[in-house]
Design a protein around this motif. Structure first.
Motif, PDB file in Angstrom:
ATOM      1  N   GLN A 249       0.825  -1.213   0.000  1.00  0.00           N
ATOM      2  CA  GLN A 249       0.000   0.000   0.000  1.00  0.00           C
ATOM      3  C   GLN A 249       0.858   1.263   0.000  1.00  0.00           C
ATOM      4  OE1 GLN A 249      -2.530  -0.811   3.401  1.00  0.00           O
ATOM      5  NE2 GLN A 249      -4.276  -1.184   2.073  1.00  0.00           N
TER       6      GLN A 249
ATOM      7  N   LYS B 229       3.285   3.106  -1.667  1.00  0.00           N
ATOM      8  CA  LYS B 229       3.883   3.064  -3.011  1.00  0.00           C
ATOM      9  C   LYS B 229       5.365   3.445  -2.998  1.00  0.00           C
ATOM     10  CE  LYS B 229      -0.269   2.182  -4.449  1.00  0.00           C
ATOM     11  NZ  LYS B 229      -0.684   0.786  -4.490  1.00  0.00           N
TER      12      LYS B 229
ATOM     13  N   ASN C  91      -5.850   2.434  -4.476  1.00  0.00           N
ATOM     14  CA  ASN C  91      -6.168   1.217  -5.226  1.00  0.00           C
ATOM     15  C   ASN C  91      -7.199   1.535  -6.305  1.00  0.00           C
ATOM     16  OD1 ASN C  91      -8.676   1.400  -3.949  1.00  0.00           O
ATOM     17  ND2 ASN C  91      -8.135  -0.088  -2.385  1.00  0.00           N
TER      18      ASN C  91
ATOM     19  N   ARG D  21      -0.914  -5.142 -16.767  1.00  0.00           N
ATOM     20  CA  ARG D  21      -1.080  -5.765 -15.438  1.00  0.00           C
ATOM     21  C   ARG D  21      -0.630  -7.221 -15.551  1.00  0.00           C
ATOM     22  NH1 ARG D  21      -4.318  -5.753 -10.879  1.00  0.00           N
ATOM     23  NH2 ARG D  21      -3.570  -3.626 -10.590  1.00  0.00           N
TER      24      ARG D  21
ATOM     25  N   CYS E 114      -0.314 -11.353  -6.438  1.00  0.00           N
ATOM     26  CA  CYS E 114       0.173  -9.979  -6.626  1.00  0.00           C
ATOM     27  C   CYS E 114      -0.136  -9.474  -8.024  1.00  0.00           C
ATOM     28  CB  CYS E 114       1.688  -9.962  -6.372  1.00  0.00           C
ATOM     29  SG  CYS E 114       2.432  -8.337  -6.557  1.00  0.00           S
TER      30      CYS E 114
ATOM     31  N   GLU F 196       3.848  -0.183  -9.821  1.00  0.00           N
ATOM     32  CA  GLU F 196       3.139  -0.508  -8.588  1.00  0.00           C
ATOM     33  C   GLU F 196       3.053  -2.009  -8.412  1.00  0.00           C
ATOM     34  OE1 GLU F 196      -0.858   0.946  -7.983  1.00  0.00           O
ATOM     35  OE2 GLU F 196      -0.231   3.022  -8.251  1.00  0.00           O
TER      36      GLU F 196
ATOM     37  N   ASN G 121       0.313  -4.647  -6.250  1.00  0.00           N
ATOM     38  CA  ASN G 121      -0.999  -4.565  -5.617  1.00  0.00           C
ATOM     39  C   ASN G 121      -1.356  -5.861  -4.901  1.00  0.00           C
ATOM     40  OD1 ASN G 121      -2.229  -1.926  -6.945  1.00  0.00           O
ATOM     41  ND2 ASN G 121      -1.126  -3.050  -8.536  1.00  0.00           N
TER      42      ASN G 121
ATOM     43  N   PRO H  67      -5.355  -8.143  -5.937  1.00  0.00           N
ATOM     44  CA  PRO H  67      -5.626  -7.539  -7.249  1.00  0.00           C
ATOM     45  C   PRO H  67      -6.965  -8.009  -7.820  1.00  0.00           C
ATOM     46  CG  PRO H  67      -4.095  -9.355  -7.481  1.00  0.00           C
ATOM     47  CD  PRO H  67      -4.305  -9.177  -6.011  1.00  0.00           C
TER      48      PRO H  67
END
Length: 865
Positions: free
Chosen positions: A204, A206, A251, A291, A410, A432, A434, A437
């Motif tokens: 969280q 960054k 997010n 992503r 992730c 980033e 996450n 996700p």
């Protein structure tokens, strides 16, 4: 029409394996067979055209009642709302005009609401009032979308179900338990229980996560957190325009603005990020937004995300083009659909302004109009699957990023010209990482092939495997479950099976009418033979095996607390118990409830059935697994046939209990099973056979079974209220919880095997039984006991004062043996009176009502003596 009771059956039940709403519906005489069918149907269909053809549930000869219409309306309303439901049933009870209506649901709140709306619909069709079916279906759909599992959690749960892994939602949200007991795992959306809060906090933050990635040699854009617009603009100029402005802890792309190149744009971007939290500025990397999904140590999916955009046609405004794109049925308002609707908000208008446009502009044909810079699906972006294109070096960097932060699942955000080449060759980087996700871009991308990422997550939790039971190398998250039901002997059989599991060294969870026990410690008291107690045991992280006494009441009220069991034991039904309640008037009707555990045996499991009880033996027909029959008489035709077919049987042969399959035999002398008193107590022999068959069915070894039988005692500590034998001043006192005709016959048979000068009995009756069920108990006892002390118990269960005592007295009229009868108010007073009258060599059977309290009282009196 009157709906008097509505229940949610949350597990397998007597109607089906589906979760369902069950309601008791009373129909007036004219409503039982609709004579004005055409007129009513026309009014009904006018209000709700989607109801489908009206039909009786069983056959065309059955007249259609309003209950049948209610069933179909409740099912159709859910189906129209997009719920995956297909099962419904209407059962005419023994009471004229009373029906049980059962309708499947996928979400309980939706099922209940659909039932209520169906009642409203029928009332409107009867009275001529209006009914807005569209509004009803819309409300049901919105409720369903609001509470059903989202696409990410849903895909993991679906993958678990395909593997036969059980699941249970722990909240209305996305927290789900997979598996049972020691094999349970928990997920929260796409986050697994092994991921630490520390790792999630790092992801969280960054700035912190970026510094950790940099230290691990992962390429990242330069940047830093800032505290004002001025500081942000200064930093942007230092690192070189354009930049990205985003929240430090964010997010779903909220508050992210990319490609910021002017002071005016910076102010707008800063405000958007500041609304979420601390603001961060970093170098804008040119290229596309990707992503990459890492599960464990593998890259399992990758998608290119494109920002929300529309293509001009030279005729429509930007606003009209957005409305047209939003008509796509794949686009919704939340996360339930594969795409999200594009929003024309301040951020979109600012982005249009950068392109010299407004929402009312008409872009020329073919012009691509960008409505946001960030490409998150939650803001209306689209996704294209590129999993097969990812260069091994890019995959390695993504896996390294997930590993250094410590995330088991992730989402790695990469910005690069392409994923076909290493990031270092093209000035690309990871922007980033996450936790939890979103998975929908991989499950159902806008373009390209969907990926089964749910299965990848399940494989990381339970190993790779295929098929209903996990397959080779995979686990199905299940622990052995033995479910026990019947009229008598349930508790003793349950406790003996649990004792055998414990003898094997397993930590056992057990539920019965006395309470809940985990690894020998009582965690709850009272009657815990229902589904809620079973679910609590399966939630306990220490439990390695479970034994559930499964009573009729819990199955009727809510269904089973588990989807299937390894072994189902039905001890007996005999003349039944609790008849005349819940529309169950015969033993055959009672069997429909009791057999639910047999219907839900695992395909590789066993039903243990009493061959000497014809109603129980018939349950073999509905067992999906195999059957082990037990009976004292090995020559019983059913036993002989079963054994001849090479199937498993357990019986008594002379002075031994025998388990046999084909030519193979295992023999255990009855003298080595103390609680049967060398085989002298027939009903304890039956309990021993049922428990041995269950232990055999679940795969315990014979040495463990023998040791378990030898060390099991039928005392008030091990099996309270189940033929507990005590000594009082040279007399024998037996405490038992028997409370029906079959139990009395079994007890009389057992007591007759024990020597005694004079025999006395202390008894009351449960007020919620039928008159004949109360009378028959003392009719049986009057043939075997010299004295009877009748007491009125603490709870009359709806009976008038003295009414139960009068019925017990009626049962003793004409008794061949009982000559002395006393009536006493109060259980403990009655026990004391019986003990007073005992002489050495006498025997007294005390049929306890308040089990724990009565046993404690008896033990105190025995210690005093």
């Amino acid at each position: 029409m009157e709906v008097s009771r509505t229940r949610a059956l949350r597990g397998p039940n007597m109607w089906s394996r589906h979760t369902a709403i069950e309601a008791v519906v009373h129909c007036g005489e004219a409503e039982r067979a609709l004579t004005d069918m055409a007129g009513f149907e026309a009014r009904l269909r006018e209000r709700f055209p989607g109801i489908g053809p009206l039909r009786p549930a069983s056959s065309q000869k059955t007249p259609i009642s309003l209950a049948h219409v209610l069933e179909q309306a409740a099912l159709a309303l859910q189906a129209q709302a997009g719920c995956p439901v297909t099962f419904s049933h209407t059962h005419a009870t023994s009471e004229e005009g009373t029906f049980q209506v059962v309708v499947e649901y996928s979400e309980e709140d939706v099922g209940r609401a659909a039932f209520d709306k169906a009642v409203e619909l029928i009332a409107a069709a009867q009275s001529g009032a209006s009914f807005d079916a569209d509004a009803a279906v819309k409300a049901l759909r919105e409720t369903d979308e609001d509470i059903r599992l989202g696409p990410s959690t849903g895909s993991i749960v679906d993958a678990a179900c395909k593997r036969g892994i059980p699941f249970r939602r722990l909240t209305q949200g996305s927290l789900v338990q997979l598996g049972w007991g020691v094999k349970q795992r928990r997920i929260w959306a796409a986050e697994v229980d092994a991921t630490s809060a520390v790792s999630e906090s790092i992801a969280q933050d960054k700035d912190l996560s970026k510094r950790l990635l940099q230290s691990a040699g992962v390429p990242v854009p330069i940047g830093a957190p800032v505290e004002s617009v001025e500081e942000a603009w200064t930093l942007a100029q230092e690192i070189g325009l354009p930049v990205v402005v985003k929240p430090l802890d964010g997010n779903q792309g909220k508050g992210v603005t990319v490609n910021v190149a002017s002071r005016e744009h910076m102010e707008m971007a800063y405000k958007a990020a500041e609304d979420i939290g601390t603001v961060m500025v970093e170098k804008f990397l040119p290229g596309s937004d990707y992503r990459l999904l890492v599960v464990g140590d593998k890259l399992v999916a990758a998608a290119r995300r494109d920002p929300p955009n529309v293509i001009g046609d030279g005729a429509h405004t930007v606003r009209q083009l957005v409305d047209k794109v939003n008509e796509d049925p794949r686009r919704g308002d939340g996360h339930a659909t594969s795409l999200t609707k594009i929003r024309l908000d301040d951020i979109a208008i600012a982005r249009l302004d950068l392109q010299g446009l407004t929402p009312e502009s008409v872009p020329e044909k073919g012009r691509r109009v960008i409505l946001r810079n960030n490409a998150n699906l939650s803001t209306g972006g689209t996704a294209t699957d590129v999993t097969d294109d990812v260069h091994p070096e890019v995959a390695a960097r993504a896996i390294a990023a997930a590993t250094v932060v410590g995330l088991h699942v992730c989402g790695v955000d990469v910005v690069a010209e392409s994923v076909l080449r290493p990031l270092e060759e093209q000035s690309g980087g990871i922007v980033e990482v996450n936790a939890a996700p979103g998975l929908r871009m991989h499950l159902s991308p806008s373009y390209g092939k969907g990926r089964d990422v749910g299965e990848a997550i399940i494989s990381s939790l339970y190993g790779h495997g295929h098929g209903a039971h996990g397959g080779r190398g995979g686990d199905d998250g299940r622990i052995p479950i033995v479910a026990v039901t019947g009229t008598n002997g349930k508790t003793t059989t349950s406790r003996l099976v649990a004792h055998m599991f414990a003898t094997q060294g397993l930590r056992v969870g057990m539920t019965n009418t006395d309470g809940v026990y985990v690894d020998g410690r009582q965690t709850d008291s009272g009657d815990c033979s229902g589904p809620k107690s079973a679910r609590n045991v399966l939630m306990h992280p220490d439990v390695e095996a479970a034994v559930f006494e499964t009573a009729r009441g819990g199955v009727l009220r809510e269904g089973l607390g588990f989807d299937r069991c390894q072994v189902a034991v039905v001890t007996n039904l005999g003349e039944g118990d609790h008849l005349g309640m819940n529309f169950l008037n015969t033993v055959e009707e009672l069997a429909l409830v009791k057999r639910v555990i047999v219907q839900n045996v695992a395909p590789n499991g066993y039903a243990v059935l009493n061959a000497a009880d014809p109603v129980v033996a018939k349950m073999a027909e509905v067992c999906p697994g195999q059957v082990i029959f037990f009976a004292s008489d090995r020559h019983h035709p059913l036993m002989a046939t079963h054994r001849a077919q090479g199937k498993r049987c357990v019986y008594v042969d002379g002075d031994a209990l025998v388990a046999a399959q084909g030519a193979w035999r295992e023999s255990i002398p009855l003298r080595d099973i103390p609680f049967t008193r060398g085989g002298a107590i027939p009903f304890q022999n039956e309990n021993a056979m049922a428990a041995v068959a269950a232990a055999w069915g679940v795969g315990l070894d014979w040495d463990t079974i023998r040791r378990g039988l030898a060390s099991f005692m039928s005392d008030s500590d091990s099996v309270p209220g189940r033929f507990n034998v005590m000594d009082y001043r040279g007399a024998t006192v037996i405490a038992d919880y028997g409370h029906n005709g079959d139990a009395m016959r079994a007890l009389v048979q057992a007591v007759q095997a024990l020597p005694a000068n004079k025999r006395s009995v202390v008894i009351s009756g449960a007020g919620d039984r039928r008159d004949e069920d109360i009378r028959v108990q003392t009719q049986i006892l009057g043939e075997a006991f010299d004295e009877a002390i009748l007491f009125q118990d603490a709870c009359q269960r709806g009976r008038e004062d003295g009414e139960v005592l009068a019925l017990l007295q009626q049962g003793l009229k004409g008794a061949t043996r009982t000559t002395h009868i006393e009536e006493i108010r109060g259980e403990f007073v009655a026990i004391d009176r019986a003990l007073e009258r005992l002489q050495p060599g006498d025997l007294c059977l005390v049929l306890v009502d308040q089990v724990e309290e009565a046993l404690a009282h008896l033990n105190q009196r025995i210690q005093e003596a």
